[in-house]
Motif scaffolding. Structure first.
Motif, short mmCIF file in Angstrom:
data_model
loop_
_atom_site.label_atom_id
_atom_site.label_comp_id
_atom_site.label_asym_id
_atom_site.label_seq_id
_atom_site.Cartn_x
_atom_site.Cartn_y
_atom_site.Cartn_z
N ASN A 87 0.82 -1.21 0.00
CA ASN A 87 0.00 0.00 0.00
C ASN A 87 0.86 1.26 0.00
O ASN A 87 0.63 2.19 -0.78
N ALA A 108 -11.99 2.48 -4.02
CA ALA A 108 -10.57 2.83 -3.88
C ALA A 108 -10.35 4.33 -3.73
O ALA A 108 -9.45 4.77 -3.01
N ASP A 109 -11.17 5.15 -4.40
CA ASP A 109 -10.99 6.61 -4.36
C ASP A 109 -12.00 7.30 -3.44
O ASP A 109 -12.13 8.52 -3.46
N ARG A 131 -13.18 -3.26 -2.44
CA ARG A 131 -11.99 -2.38 -2.41
C ARG A 131 -11.78 -1.63 -3.72
O ARG A 131 -11.48 -0.44 -3.73
N SER A 132 -11.93 -2.33 -4.84
CA SER A 132 -11.67 -1.69 -6.13
C SER A 132 -12.71 -0.61 -6.43
O SER A 132 -12.39 0.44 -6.99
N ILE A 133 -13.95 -0.84 -6.04
CA ILE A 133 -15.02 0.13 -6.30
C ILE A 133 -14.84 1.38 -5.44
O ILE A 133 -15.11 2.50 -5.89
#
Length: 470
Positions: free
Chosen positions: A97, A422-423, A418-420
């Motif tokens: 990370n 992430a921001d 997590r990917s959805i």
């Protein structure tokens, strides 16, 4: 035929006039929007011996801190050094990370490490985002937990208009501060840790065979300047905190929202020239009470927030500090969205208690001991409350009468998607219904499209949600 042609010409002239009027009106709108964003600057000058405010311009207005965030990361690092929880030679291991953070960065590979002192030097000169995250993970067990510690420490120092969401200052719509709070932190760093404050005057350092130069152009240019920190993202503009001494006089000055590195530096130089002579040569003693006795987690109190919101751009702002050394203006962020109050009631979601793990798995025994010694459990109260997120869009995933359960649901949803997300930044929002306080669990987004797209993606994972403008 002649009549038809006359009518066509008349309509064409009318259309042309209409277009010209609309274009002129749009030019005024654009001009107004530009001037509004340009007015988002803030500044303050404080006599560091007496605490007197010598100059103030929108000092309580909410701003994005950018890399000024690292000042708090360093405060907690210095505190750990002073209490001997770590040493300058303690290894700081870079997780995947931390290593994945965008530039500017030191560039350590996942699993690699540097000493605490090297991490400090890379932050005060290069403003290294990866070093900041790695230090946060070392001291807090996870960056999210470290951010809670940062916010709690801010409250303990009297920084009531500040919320931290990460250790480095990379764009996050839920992370903000004020010029006054940054001045408070600048004074506290010198007063509480004079033995480490000299790091802020470092203009360069050797990393292996590479000499890394700093971003603070006022060091060596303006007599008496001894730090502290620069910062830049597209949403924040160009920021700078400076500490200046001349004989018995000392000031801390803050400029936020500059249009370019040069204009920000010139504004700071003007403030120093005008107000340093007005500072008192008398006085002394700590202005900022030390707040380390009970640990940062016990300092959480009600957050009193400023009234002004910083603009939340639709696009992810340009990455930190690369442009500080240049004189080019950054791309202007999108116009601030208008906030709206939504009084909806979400069905209460009953979830099981989630056991909080405050200490992440470390890569070696020595690091694990350091983390265990310093890390504290996540607070039961989320530092962000109803009015603490800049205007924008959010995706709501749950509502609960227990804030800890709402926060736990945020953590669970983050792990599931997590990917959805992430921001996005998770936060809780309190609201009252029939005399009972509930807590909405939400994820912040900068635009309507990003919020709607994220919610649609969550629904495909069987996660109930809806998008709402804040």
């Amino acid at each position: 035929m002649r009549q038809a042609l006359s009518g066509f010409v008349s309509k064409s002239v009318f259309s042309l006039k209409t277009i010209m009027i609309v274009a002129l009106a749009m030019s005024f709108v654009v001009a107004d929007a530009g001037s509004s964003l340009a007015a988002k600057s803030a500044a303050i000058v404080i006599d560091a011996k007496t605490g007197k405010v010598l100059y103030s311009s929108d000092a309580n207005g909410r701003r994005y801190p950018a890399s000024l965030t690292k000042m708090m990361t360093l405060y907690l690092t210095f505190e750990a050094l002073a209490k001997r929880r770590i040493s300058k030679n303690t290894p700081v291991v870079f997780s995947a990370n931390a290593a994945a953070e965008p530039p500017t960065k030191l560039g350590v590979r996942p699993g690699g490490s540097v000493t605490v002192e090297t991490a400090i030097l890379s932050m005060v000169t290069k403003s290294a985002n990866d070093s900041s995250t790695a230090l946060g993970e070392l001291l807090g067990g996870s960056e999210a937990n470290f951010a809670r510690m940062m916010t709690a420490k801010a409250r303990a120092l009297g920084m009531n208009g500040t919320v931290f969401r990460n250790a480095n200052g990379l764009p996050n719509p839920g992370q903000f501060t004020t010029a006054r709070d940054m001045a408070t932190l600048g004074i506290a760093l010198r007063e509480h840790f004079p033995q480490y404050y000299g790091y802020f005057s470092q203009r360069s350092f050797l990393y292996g065979r590479q000499r890394i130069n700093g971003h603070n152009r006022l060091l060596g240019r303006i007599k008496g300047v001894d730090g502290i920190k620069t910062g830049y993202t597209r949403a924040s503009g160009f920021n700078l905190v400076s500490s200046v001494a001349d004989g018995d006089r000392r000031i801390v000055a803050v400029v936020m929202g500059g249009n370019s590195g040069r204009s920000r530096d010139n504004q700071m130089a003007g403030l120093i020239k005008a107000y340093l002579p007005r500072a008192s040569s008398r006085g002394g003693g700590d202005l900022i009470a030390k707040a380390g006795g009970d640990g940062p987690m016990k300092a959480l109190v009600k957050v009193f927030l400023p009234k002004h919101d910083a603009p939340t751009p639709d696009d992810k702002p340009a990455v930190e500090d690369n442009a500080v050394a240049s004189n080019d203006d950054p791309t202007t962020p999108d116009v601030e969205q208008t906030s709206a109050t939504v009084e909806e009631v979400t069905p209460v979601v009953q979830i099981k208690k989630v056991k909080t793990v405050a200490v992440a798995a470390a890569t070696d025994a020595s690091t694990a001991q350091v983390v265990a010694a310093f890390a504290e459990p996540a607070p039961a109260v989320d530092p962000v409350n109803t009015a603490s997120v800049p205007s924008g869009w959010a995706v709501q995933v749950a509502s609960s009468p227990s804030q800890s359960e709402a926060q736990a649901f945020l953590d669970k949803t983050t792990k599931q998607a997590r990917s959805i997300l992430a921001d996005a930044s998770g936060f809780t929002v309190a609201f009252d219904k029939d005399g009972v306080t509930y807590y909405r669990a939400r994820f912040g987004f900068g635009s309507k499209n990003s919020a709607w797209n994220a919610c649609n993606a969550l629904k495909k994972k069987k996660i109930a949600c809806y998008a709402v403008q804040q």
